[in-house]
Design an enzyme around this catalytic site. Structure first.
Site, PDB file in Angstrom:
ATOM      1  N   TYR A  29      45.877  40.196  35.909  1.00 58.32           N
ATOM      2  CA  TYR A  29      45.743  39.424  35.079  1.00 58.32           C
ATOM      3  C   TYR A  29      45.241  39.617  34.708  1.00 58.32           C
ATOM      4  CZ  TYR A  29      48.454  36.656  40.037  1.00 58.32           C
ATOM      5  OH  TYR A  29      49.292  37.157  40.344  1.00 58.32           O
ATOM      6  N   HIS A  34      45.645  31.972  31.030  1.00 56.88           N
ATOM      7  CA  HIS A  34      45.330  31.652  32.478  1.00 56.88           C
ATOM      8  C   HIS A  34      44.156  31.962  32.897  1.00 56.88           C
ATOM      9  CE1 HIS A  34      46.462  28.302  34.279  1.00 56.88           C
ATOM     10  NE2 HIS A  34      46.871  29.121  35.386  1.00 56.88           N
ATOM     11  N   TYR A  78      42.453  32.920  43.808  1.00 54.83           N
ATOM     12  CA  TYR A  78      43.895  31.789  43.179  1.00 54.83           C
ATOM     13  C   TYR A  78      43.381  30.431  42.492  1.00 54.83           C
ATOM     14  CZ  TYR A  78      45.130  37.118  43.781  1.00 54.83           C
ATOM     15  OH  TYR A  78      45.813  37.755  44.760  1.00 54.83           O
ATOM     16  N   ASN A  80      45.786  28.267  41.855  1.00 61.37           N
ATOM     17  CA  ASN A  80      45.811  26.865  42.694  1.00 61.37           C
ATOM     18  C   ASN A  80      45.046  26.509  43.412  1.00 61.37           C
ATOM     19  OD1 ASN A  80      47.944  27.446  41.006  1.00 61.37           O
ATOM     20  ND2 ASN A  80      49.640  27.623  42.989  1.00 61.37           N
ATOM     21  N   ASP A 105      41.364  27.356  30.992  1.00 61.45           N
ATOM     22  CA  ASP A 105      42.767  27.459  29.912  1.00 61.45           C
ATOM     23  C   ASP A 105      43.268  25.656  29.490  1.00 61.45           C
ATOM     24  OD1 ASP A 105      45.636  28.089  31.453  1.00 61.45           O
ATOM     25  OD2 ASP A 105      43.645  28.522  32.422  1.00 61.45           O
ATOM     26  N   ASN A 126      47.347  23.440  37.410  1.00 58.65           N
ATOM     27  CA  ASN A 126      46.691  23.487  39.185  1.00 58.65           C
ATOM     28  C   ASN A 126      45.822  24.023  39.307  1.00 58.65           C
ATOM     29  OD1 ASN A 126      49.837  23.085  38.937  1.00 58.65           O
ATOM     30  ND2 ASN A 126      50.212  25.131  39.433  1.00 58.65           N
TER      31      ASN A 126
END
Length: 200
Positions: A29, A34, A78, A80, A105, A126
């Site tokens: 990532y 994101h 993470y 979410n 973001d 999210n």
């Protein structure tokens, strides 16, 4: 060096702030749209010479700036489940809601556009949605980092989890430094003045 901040131990008289960079942990990532929140707080920590430590629900470091202590975190939950880390560190550090800043973001803004807001909906993000759900309010300050929306219908997830193009990074890099200045201004001058000085 970007300015006043440095890594240092806090004292009991410090005014504390919680700065939360949103993103996803893991090498796959790194450098993705994101993870723009991670990029900003990484730059803040690097400028201050602060070292990240893996602690409960987050990587954490502390930055001192003009008598303020910035507790800076990158949640390891993470995107979410970002609310869990935010709530835990707010309670652990006894940080008031008005002293919380979330760096995130935003596909609704062009690449590199920076905009601070004192509250608002998650807008389908999210991470913001989970923070609002866990805290029971959307009245926390957020610094939105534009990542653009150059994706086809149904491809939003691929887009935000994709890497910035070289021309996008050329635009974004100086704006990350500007975002660091906005974070410091939030802690030292407040949200209203920061928005007046920096919002694009």
């Amino acid at each position: 060096m970007l300015g006043c901040c440095k890594s240092a131990a806090a004292t009991s008289d410090d005014m504390k702030y919680l700065v939360v960079g949103l993103g996803n942990v893991g090498e796959e990532y790194e450098g993705t749209r994101h993870n723009s929140g991670f990029m900003v707080v990484d730059a803040l920590a690097k400028d201050a010479g602060a070292q990240w430590q893996l602690e409960r629900h987050a990587y954490r470091c502390e930055v001192r700036c003009k008598g303020r202590t910035l507790v800076v975190i990158k949640p390891t939950t993470y995107m979410n489940l970002s609310g869990k880390a935010v709530k835990y560190w707010m309670q652990a550090e006894k940080v008031a809601l008005e002293n919380v800043l979330v760096v995130v973001d935003d596909i609704a803004l062009p690449v590199g556009t920076l905009r601070m807001k004192k509250q608002g909906s998650g807008g389908g993000h999210n991470g913001l949605g989970d923070i609002e759900a866990v805290l029971g309010t959307n009245a926390y300050c957020r610094l939105r980092v534009g990542v653009g929306n150059n994706f086809n219908r149904g491809r939003q997830i691929d887009y935000v989890l994709g890497q910035f193009a070289p021309d996008e990074m050329a635009v974004l890099q100086p704006k990350i430094e500007r975002a660091v200045e906005m974070v410091k201004s939030f802690a030292t001058q407040g949200a209203d003045r920061t928005m007046n000085m920096f919002n694009e």
